[in-house]
Design an enzyme around this catalytic site. Structure first.
Site, PDB file in Angstrom:
ATOM      1  N   SER A 118       0.828  -1.211   0.000  1.00  0.00           N
ATOM      2  CA  SER A 118       0.000   0.000   0.000  1.00  0.00           C
ATOM      3  C   SER A 118       0.854   1.249   0.000  1.00  0.00           C
ATOM      4  O   SER A 118       0.345   2.343  -0.230  1.00  0.00           O
ATOM      5  CB  SER A 118      -0.927  -0.005   1.216  1.00  0.00           C
ATOM      6  OG  SER A 118      -0.194  -0.257   2.379  1.00  0.00           O
ATOM      7  N   HIS A 139      -2.032  -3.005  -6.628  1.00  0.00           N
ATOM      8  CA  HIS A 139      -2.610  -2.657  -5.327  1.00  0.00           C
ATOM      9  C   HIS A 139      -4.129  -2.818  -5.364  1.00  0.00           C
ATOM     10  O   HIS A 139      -4.819  -2.065  -6.051  1.00  0.00           O
ATOM     11  CB  HIS A 139      -2.202  -1.205  -5.001  1.00  0.00           C
ATOM     12  CG  HIS A 139      -2.634  -0.722  -3.658  1.00  0.00           C
ATOM     13  ND1 HIS A 139      -2.768   0.614  -3.350  1.00  0.00           N
ATOM     14  CD2 HIS A 139      -2.970  -1.390  -2.524  1.00  0.00           C
ATOM     15  CE1 HIS A 139      -3.152   0.733  -2.094  1.00  0.00           C
ATOM     16  NE2 HIS A 139      -3.288  -0.467  -1.580  1.00  0.00           N
ATOM     17  N   GLU A 151      -4.819  -0.361  -8.403  1.00  0.00           N
ATOM     18  CA  GLU A 151      -3.837   0.686  -8.685  1.00  0.00           C
ATOM     19  C   GLU A 151      -2.593  -0.035  -9.223  1.00  0.00           C
ATOM     20  O   GLU A 151      -1.994  -0.859  -8.525  1.00  0.00           O
ATOM     21  CB  GLU A 151      -3.527   1.410  -7.363  1.00  0.00           C
ATOM     22  CG  GLU A 151      -3.023   2.807  -7.497  1.00  0.00           C
ATOM     23  CD  GLU A 151      -2.768   3.463  -6.134  1.00  0.00           C
ATOM     24  OE1 GLU A 151      -2.588   2.770  -5.115  1.00  0.00           O
ATOM     25  OE2 GLU A 151      -2.734   4.703  -6.099  1.00  0.00           O
ATOM     26  N   ASN A 189      -3.570   6.152  -1.570  1.00  0.00           N
ATOM     27  CA  ASN A 189      -3.318   6.451  -0.159  1.00  0.00           C
ATOM     28  C   ASN A 189      -2.797   7.868   0.068  1.00  0.00           C
ATOM     29  O   ASN A 189      -2.917   8.407   1.165  1.00  0.00           O
ATOM     30  CB  ASN A 189      -2.366   5.410   0.437  1.00  0.00           C
ATOM     31  CG  ASN A 189      -3.140   4.145   0.786  1.00  0.00           C
ATOM     32  OD1 ASN A 189      -4.278   4.221   1.244  1.00  0.00           O
ATOM     33  ND2 ASN A 189      -2.552   2.991   0.549  1.00  0.00           N
TER      34      ASN A 189
HETATM   35  N1  3HC Z   1     -16.174 -10.297   0.490  1.00  0.00           N
HETATM   36  C1  3HC Z   1     -17.006 -10.379  -0.549  1.00  0.00           C
HETATM   37  N2  3HC Z   1     -18.121  -9.607  -0.679  1.00  0.00           N
HETATM   38  C2  3HC Z   1     -18.392  -8.748   0.310  1.00  0.00           C
HETATM   39  C3  3HC Z   1     -17.569  -8.619   1.439  1.00  0.00           C
HETATM   40  C4  3HC Z   1     -16.415  -9.448   1.499  1.00  0.00           C
HETATM   41  N3  3HC Z   1     -15.558  -9.391   2.522  1.00  0.00           N
HETATM   42  N4  3HC Z   1     -18.093  -7.670   2.243  1.00  0.00           N
HETATM   43  C5  3HC Z   1     -19.202  -7.208   1.644  1.00  0.00           C
HETATM   44  N5  3HC Z   1     -19.389  -7.845   0.477  1.00  0.00           N
HETATM   45  C6  3HC Z   1     -20.413  -7.562  -0.527  1.00  0.00           C
HETATM   46  C7  3HC Z   1     -21.793  -7.959  -0.137  1.00  0.00           C
HETATM   47  O1  3HC Z   1     -22.113  -9.261  -0.564  1.00  0.00           O
HETATM   48  C8  3HC Z   1     -22.628  -6.941  -0.878  1.00  0.00           C
HETATM   49  O2  3HC Z   1     -22.821  -7.296  -2.241  1.00  0.00           O
HETATM   50  P1  3HC Z   1     -24.057  -6.725  -3.103  1.00  0.00           P
HETATM   51  O3  3HC Z   1     -24.183  -5.259  -2.806  1.00  0.00           O
HETATM   52  O4  3HC Z   1     -23.608  -7.014  -4.503  1.00  0.00           O
HETATM   53  O5  3HC Z   1     -25.234  -7.488  -2.694  1.00  0.00           O
HETATM   54  C9  3HC Z   1     -21.787  -5.690  -0.867  1.00  0.00           C
HETATM   55  O6  3HC Z   1     -20.447  -6.132  -0.659  1.00  0.00           O
HETATM   56  C10 3HC Z   1     -22.231  -4.742   0.197  1.00  0.00           C
HETATM   57  O7  3HC Z   1     -22.198  -5.456   1.432  1.00  0.00           O
HETATM   58  P2  3HC Z   1     -23.179  -5.222   2.655  1.00  0.00           P
HETATM   59  O8  3HC Z   1     -24.524  -4.765   2.156  1.00  0.00           O
HETATM   60  O9  3HC Z   1     -23.124  -6.387   3.562  1.00  0.00           O
HETATM   61  O10 3HC Z   1     -22.455  -4.109   3.457  1.00  0.00           O
HETATM   62  P3  3HC Z   1     -22.267  -2.605   3.100  1.00  0.00           P
HETATM   63  O11 3HC Z   1     -23.313  -2.087   2.186  1.00  0.00           O
HETATM   64  O12 3HC Z   1     -22.041  -1.995   4.412  1.00  0.00           O
HETATM   65  O13 3HC Z   1     -20.900  -2.601   2.248  1.00  0.00           O
HETATM   66  C11 3HC Z   1     -18.571  -2.402   2.004  1.00  0.00           C
HETATM   67  C12 3HC Z   1     -19.710  -3.083   2.760  1.00  0.00           C
HETATM   68  C13 3HC Z   1     -18.533  -2.897   0.568  1.00  0.00           C
HETATM   69  C14 3HC Z   1     -17.290  -2.822   2.725  1.00  0.00           C
HETATM   70  C15 3HC Z   1     -18.815  -0.838   2.013  1.00  0.00           C
HETATM   71  O14 3HC Z   1     -19.046  -0.395   3.304  1.00  0.00           O
HETATM   72  C16 3HC Z   1     -17.658  -0.065   1.434  1.00  0.00           C
HETATM   73  O15 3HC Z   1     -17.498   0.053   0.227  1.00  0.00           O
HETATM   74  N6  3HC Z   1     -16.822   0.504   2.324  1.00  0.00           N
HETATM   75  C17 3HC Z   1     -15.623   1.247   1.923  1.00  0.00           C
HETATM   76  C18 3HC Z   1     -14.517   0.274   1.662  1.00  0.00           C
HETATM   77  C19 3HC Z   1     -13.272   0.961   1.235  1.00  0.00           C
HETATM   78  O16 3HC Z   1     -13.153   2.170   1.151  1.00  0.00           O
HETATM   79  N7  3HC Z   1     -12.250   0.132   0.978  1.00  0.00           N
HETATM   80  C20 3HC Z   1     -10.923   0.622   0.647  1.00  0.00           C
HETATM   81  C21 3HC Z   1     -10.080   0.665   1.860  1.00  0.00           C
HETATM   82  S1  3HC Z   1      -8.493   1.321   1.524  1.00  0.00           S
HETATM   83  C22 3HC Z   1      -7.593   0.011   1.010  1.00  0.00           C
HETATM   84  O17 3HC Z   1      -8.025  -1.121   0.977  1.00  0.00           O
HETATM   85  C23 3HC Z   1      -6.202   0.318   0.554  1.00  0.00           C
HETATM   86  C24 3HC Z   1      -5.153   0.051   1.580  1.00  0.00           C
HETATM   87  O18 3HC Z   1      -3.920   0.276   0.968  1.00  0.00           O
HETATM   88  C25 3HC Z   1      -5.252   0.912   2.811  1.00  0.00           C
END
Ligand code: 3HC
Length: 295
Positions: A118, A139, A151, A189
């Protein structure tokens, strides 16, 4: 290119294995700990079950995907004959340099070596190998099966042909790749972490509370998670490590980590994975509970 290996079976590694196997790749998932591999396969199965329940895939697709992943504790066996190896180990520079030095000796001479780092310099990781032209950043974002972005980070010596292959492959996975240069924090990031840091300062200075800050960004800006919830999700130690890379890399005080974040990490409050960060995850209910310290 249909045979790949993933090093590290944690959250990112198992997600990467999941998306490649779903697209028909033969995946070697490698970790030093057998227990981590077992946990990863259970997580992949759980996430595939969710997709079956939502009628995105069939039970047959689930079984084919699981059958496409083989686990290894021996890196030499796991990487043998693979065209692409993606490292998704812990975010620790010494560990990554050691892994890439080994990979360079063990992987096929033409294999591409990618890292899911990251924030660590791709150029630095590439310099640990004799094939810096074949080293690239790939990434992914958490949760990997859901987030569309990849990325793609070019190191100083990355061959444009390698970049083109990784861009195409990412599209084939159903992702949207974005090409960026190798500077601290890359693009994602560099933008995300100062925003999260500003949220920590907003709380630290008493401008507003945990839930209020998250509500501002969810309802005012349309973010799926508020910044404090997202920081807990990413891991507060990971946020701190990336801010330190930005601060050191640019020498600009605007990236200095908020003292509250530093204290929380020192106290072992790392967010979701440790059970507490800005929120308390010990109660398993659906609603988020603000940690006692901030309630
Ligand atoms: N694996 C597979 N599918 C998943 C999952 C997982 N771990 N978690 C959630 N899902 C799916 C669900 O099945 C659902 O699918 P659908 O909408 O197609 O039916 C969808 O994701 C939404 O899930 P939920 O309704 O249960 O939950 P939410 O609506 O609260 O969504 C979330 C969960 C997708 C995690 C949403 O909150 C989100 O997008 N959050 C932001 C995540 C983000 O910003 N990630 C980037 C982080 S930074 C990073 O990773 C980089 C690093 O370098 C720091």
């Amino acid at each position: 290119m249909k045979e790949i290996a993933v090093i590290g079976a944690g959250t990112m590694g198992n997600g990467i294995a999941h998306v490649f196997a779903m697209k028909g790749y033969k995946v070697a998932l490698i970790d030093i700990a057998e227990s981590a591999l077992e946990k990863a396969m259970a997580t992949i199965e759980k996430n595939l079950d969710r997709m079956v329940r939502k009628e995105r895939i069939t039970e047959g697709d689930k079984l084919t995907t699981l059958a496409g992943i083989t686990t290894y504790t021996d890196m030499k066996q796991g990487v043998a004959g693979r065209d692409l190896i993606i490292e998704a180990a812990t975010e620790n520079i010494d560990l990554k340099l050691k892994i890439f030095k080994n990979l360079d000796e063990l992987a096929a001479p033409n294999a591409i070596l990618a890292t899911n780092t990251s924030s660590i310099s791709i150029t630095k990781i590439a310099a640990a190998t004799q094939r810096p032209d074949k080293v690239i950043g790939m990434h992914f974002f958490n949760p990997v099966p859901v987030m569309k972005l990849v990325e793609v980070i070019n190191g100083y010596a990355t061959d444009p042909q390698v970049t083109a292959e990784i861009m195409d492959m990412s599209k084939g996975l159903g992702k949207v790749p974005v090409e960026v240069k190798d500077y601290p924090g890359f693009a994602a990031n560099r933008i995300l972490m100062p925003m999260l840091n500003e949220a920590f300062y907003t709380l630290y200075e008493g401008v507003s509370g945990v839930q209020e800050i998250d509500t501002v960004m969810k309802l005012g800006m349309g973010h799926p998670m508020g910044p404090l919830q997202l920081a807990d999700f990413v891991g507060l130690d990971v946020c701190l490590a990336i801010l330190e890379v930005l601060h050191k890399g640019f020498g600009n005080p605007k990236y200095a980590a908020c003292p509250l974040l530093v204290n929380m990490v020192t106290a072992g409050k790392l967010g979701r994975k440790s059970g507490e960060g800005f929120y308390d995850y010990s109660a398993k209910g659906k609603d988020l509970v603000v940690a006692q310290q901030f309630a």
